[in-house]
Design an enzyme around this catalytic site. Structure first.
Site, short mmCIF file in Angstrom:
data_model
loop_
_atom_site.label_atom_id
_atom_site.label_comp_id
_atom_site.label_asym_id
_atom_site.label_seq_id
_atom_site.Cartn_x
_atom_site.Cartn_y
_atom_site.Cartn_z
N ASP A 1 97.18 53.91 59.37
CA ASP A 1 97.20 54.05 60.81
C ASP A 1 95.87 54.63 61.29
O ASP A 1 94.83 54.42 60.65
CB ASP A 1 98.39 54.92 61.24
CG ASP A 1 98.99 54.47 62.56
OD1 ASP A 1 98.38 54.77 63.61
OD2 ASP A 1 100.07 53.85 62.56
N HIS B 1 98.08 58.36 67.20
CA HIS B 1 99.19 57.46 66.86
C HIS B 1 99.69 57.70 65.43
O HIS B 1 100.90 57.79 65.19
CB HIS B 1 98.73 56.01 67.03
CG HIS B 1 99.81 54.99 66.89
ND1 HIS B 1 100.14 54.40 65.68
CD2 HIS B 1 100.64 54.43 67.81
CE1 HIS B 1 101.12 53.53 65.86
NE2 HIS B 1 101.45 53.53 67.15
N SER C 1 106.47 50.30 66.48
CA SER C 1 105.76 51.20 65.58
C SER C 1 106.63 52.39 65.20
O SER C 1 106.69 52.81 64.04
CB SER C 1 104.47 51.72 66.23
OG SER C 1 103.52 50.71 66.37
#
Length: 702
Positions: A281, A315, A510
């Site tokens: 990520d 994120h 996600s």
């Protein structure tokens, strides 16, 4: 009287002399008598063997190795004469030397031929036939067909622009060098050096990443060693349309572990300890929920842009918290699915939340190389790129399948392109991965009011039923990274816990993907012997119903896969499976297969009878070379597949389709003969990659 007797005496003396001579010289007497002449031998026909039947592929030639034995009659030995001729066949045959036992045959067309070897000793002639099956020449892709259609569109729009590309090479041919995958990757890098700008070797897929303009791409496509040239597309969390109904401002979900019954697994003392999840990520920050009371971020590597902070985007840390946050800062209010699992931070997305296919492939390659060191059992891929190709031609699907075969459970997002069908992103399109869609749990523990999230993508170009299952993915609360890009862009998404600590909410598949990765970690913590196929089967086949009171009608019966994740039911099912007995083999740390994995009758593994991606087959060609060949259809396309060998089969898409991949004993494959971890990681010029080519600031999910 005396005269008459003298003659008689003389005769007697002569007779006596002859008698005495015969007795004294018996050998001389035998030599004087010639032996009888032997009867003439009957002439026998020669013994002839035209050789074994052959299968060749145009433009190859057949090597004819005839043999003949003679008795030497009536001519001296070696006086045999040989003649090769054609008996039948769809075309003509020419021989390099039709009068020699050892010759070669060249064929004008494909098909079944019969050749005849005739041998004569001057009187008798004998023949023997040999069958030669001539397969047609492999259908070579035209240069333009090697180029990704999306890349070709970009080439036509701006021929002078330097475009990001991945050059994937054909499989090597025997005999193999010690590291054929590395050699092919370096060969691709050389092509990029000649016709563009090289960036990095991708030995996992026998390719390399770099940049080239239209002329350079066309030139590389002409090389016969090149299999495909892909657009090195941008990957990242995908945006969606605005929500059809705006949720109340206070609707958030920190109850998602209870929605999927992870709390019931915790009550059994199973919290994911000892299992490591690789989070590919934007990075993972050292938040208290991950590093206290002990640091569970075991390693951190970067394959994206320059890292000025642990997670400049915010994120990846949010994802890691959903998987393994332990609620230290919130006093146990906000907890992930597997609160004692370990994390490996593999940064493949840049500060703007975007990366490239090549960065993801390099990240997966690193995980494969270090899986045993950190006991990595799960890879979380909470992002995607638009799927322009079938998974069969997708380079990221190739990387995913190799990781899967190495014992790593790969969990991927379906994407946020719903509610339309056919919108699943890559690598979620790959049938081997566990692909996850999202539900909206309405912020409640009860499942009756849950909805399939409007943005949850479903369906793929190959008609694979994707996603495989769904999990909560709307307004999910997890770790906040203060000052990160997302934190700055969306200050309204900060969530304050009861004790005053702050967290962050995000929406998307996600987040749902991270929920399933955590559930996989729970399973493997209790049953480390489970294979990826078994983990997938357990998670997909033990789902729970939801939305009974919502009145929602799904856009398609397959839009939510098999249903809503149920971590407790999956664990219960796993515990009914007998564990492998001592010495029967199984999975060691990192997913290394040893011995023979015990067959577990109560559980039918997932991913049976699947056809792998072309890149996977090419990459594994030297590893599988020489193993037994098993075919699904022994007469597919009019070819007698049973007569083919590794050297004669055309390893194109037809062979990939027809080969029975389930027949491969994967635990006996010598994976370490492929040097996927031999490339110098620090040699990658990642600063030359245009990471911010997509403006993720327009991210609109709530």
């Amino acid at each position: 009287m005396n005269r008459r007797r003298l003659p008689g005496i003389s005769c007697a003396l002569v007779a006596l002399a002859l008698t005495l001579g015969s007795a004294a010289s018996p050998v001389r007497a035998q030599l004087l008598v010639p032996p009888p002449l032997p009867a003439p031998l009957a002439n026998q026909a020669p013994v002839v063997n035209a050789g074994a039947d052959q299968v060749i592929t145009l433009p190859s030639i057949a090597n004819l190795t005839g043999a003949a034995i003679d008795d030497g009659q009536p001519n001296p030995p070696g006086a045999l004469t040989a003649t090769w001729s054609q008996v039948s066949g769809p075309g003509t045959v020419s021989f390099s030397n039709a009068s020699a036992l050892n010759s070669t045959a060249t064929f004008s067309a494909s098909g079944a031929y019969v050749l005849r070897l005739t041998v004569s000793d001057g009187v008798l002639a004998v023949s023997d036939n040999v069958a030669v099956t001539v397969n047609p020449a492999p259908a070579q892709l035209a240069a333009e067909e090697k180029i990704d259609p999306a890349l070709r569109d970009l080439m036509q729009a701006n021929p002078q622009a330097l475009l990001p590309v991945i050059v994937e090479m054909q499989h090597p041919t025997a005999p193999f060098v010690s590291a054929p995958n590395v050699d092919r990757a370096l060969g691709a890098l050389d092509l990029l050096r000649q016709y563009g700008i090289p960036v990095a070797a991708l030995s996992l897929i026998d390719g390399a990443a770099g940049f080239a303009n239209a002329a350079g791409i066309n030139a590389m496509s002409l090389a016969p060693t090149v299999a495909r040239i892909h657009h090195d597309a941008t990957v990242g969390p995908r945006r969606s349309a605005d929500p059809p109904v705006v949720a109340p401002p206070d609707q958030v979900s920190e109850v998602y572990p209870f929605v999927v019954n992870a709390n019931q697994v915790w009550q059994q003392g199973i919290t994911g300890g000892g299992v490591t999840v690789a989070v590919l990520d934007s990075g993972v920050a050292a938040d208290a929920d991950l590093v206290q009371p002990a640091n569970r971020i075991l390693a951190s590597v970067n394959f994206a842009d320059q890292r000025l902070a642990s997670d400049p985007r915010g994120h990846g840390t949010h994802i890691a918290g959903i998987i393994a946050g332990n609620g230290t800062r919130s006093g146990g209010e906000v907890v992930g699915i597997a609160p004692q699992a370990n994390i490996v931070d593999v940064r493949v997305l840049g500060s703007m939340g975007s990366g490239r296919l090549s960065s993801v492939i390099r990240g997966i390659e690193w995980v494969i190389a270090h899986r045993a060191v950190y006991n990595i059992r799960v890879i979380n891929l909470s992002f995607g790129a638009r799927a322009n190709l079938s998974y069969r031609g997708d380079p990221m699907a190739t990387a995913v399948e190799i990781a899967w075969r190495r014992g790593l459970v790969v969990v991927a997002a379906s994407g946020n392109g719903g509610p339309a069908g056919g919108t699943v992103v890559t690598p979620g399109i790959d049938p081997y991965a566990i692909t996850v869609g999202a539900t909206d749990d309405q912020g409640t523990v009860g499942r009756g009011d849950d909805l399939l999230a409007w943005f949850s993508a479903w369906g793929s170009a190959d008609s694979n039923a994707k996603p495989d299952l769904v999990a909560p993915g709307r307004r999910i609360v997890s770790i906040r990274v203060p000052g990160s890009a997302l934190d700055t862009l969306f200050p309204e998404r900060v969530v304050v816990a009861r004790n005053g600590s702050t967290y962050f909410r995000l929406t998307g598949t996600s987040m749902a993907t991270a929920v399933v990765s955590g559930a996989a970690a729970l399973l493997l913590a209790r049953r480390p012997d489970l294979s990826p196929d078994q983990v997938k089967a357990l998670l997909v086949r033990t789902t729970q119903p939801y939305g009974q009171q919502s009145g929602q009608v799904l856009p398609d019966p397959t839009a939510d896969g098999s249903g809503l994740l149920d971590a407790s039911a999956a664990m219960t099912s796993a515990l009914t499976i007998p564990a492998p007995t001592s010495g029967s083999g199984g999975l060691l740390g990192g997913g290394l297969l040893t011995g023979t994995l015990q067959t577990v009758a109560p559980l039918a593994c997932a991913n049976r009878a699947l056809r792998p991606a072309d890149g996977f087959a090419r990459a594994l060609f030297p590893v599988l070379y020489g193993t037994p060949l098993y075919w699904k259809d022994p007469t597919l396309g009019g070819i007698d597949w049973q007569t083919l060998t590794w050297d004669s089969v055309l390893w194109d898409s037809i062979a990939w389709d027809n080969f029975a991949w389930d027949s491969v004993l994967w635990d006996s494959v010598l994976w370490d003969s492929v040097l996927w971890d031999s490339v110098l990681w620090d040699s990658v010029l990642w600063d030359s990659v245009l990471w911010d080519s997509v403006a993720w600031d327009s991210f609109t999910l709530d």
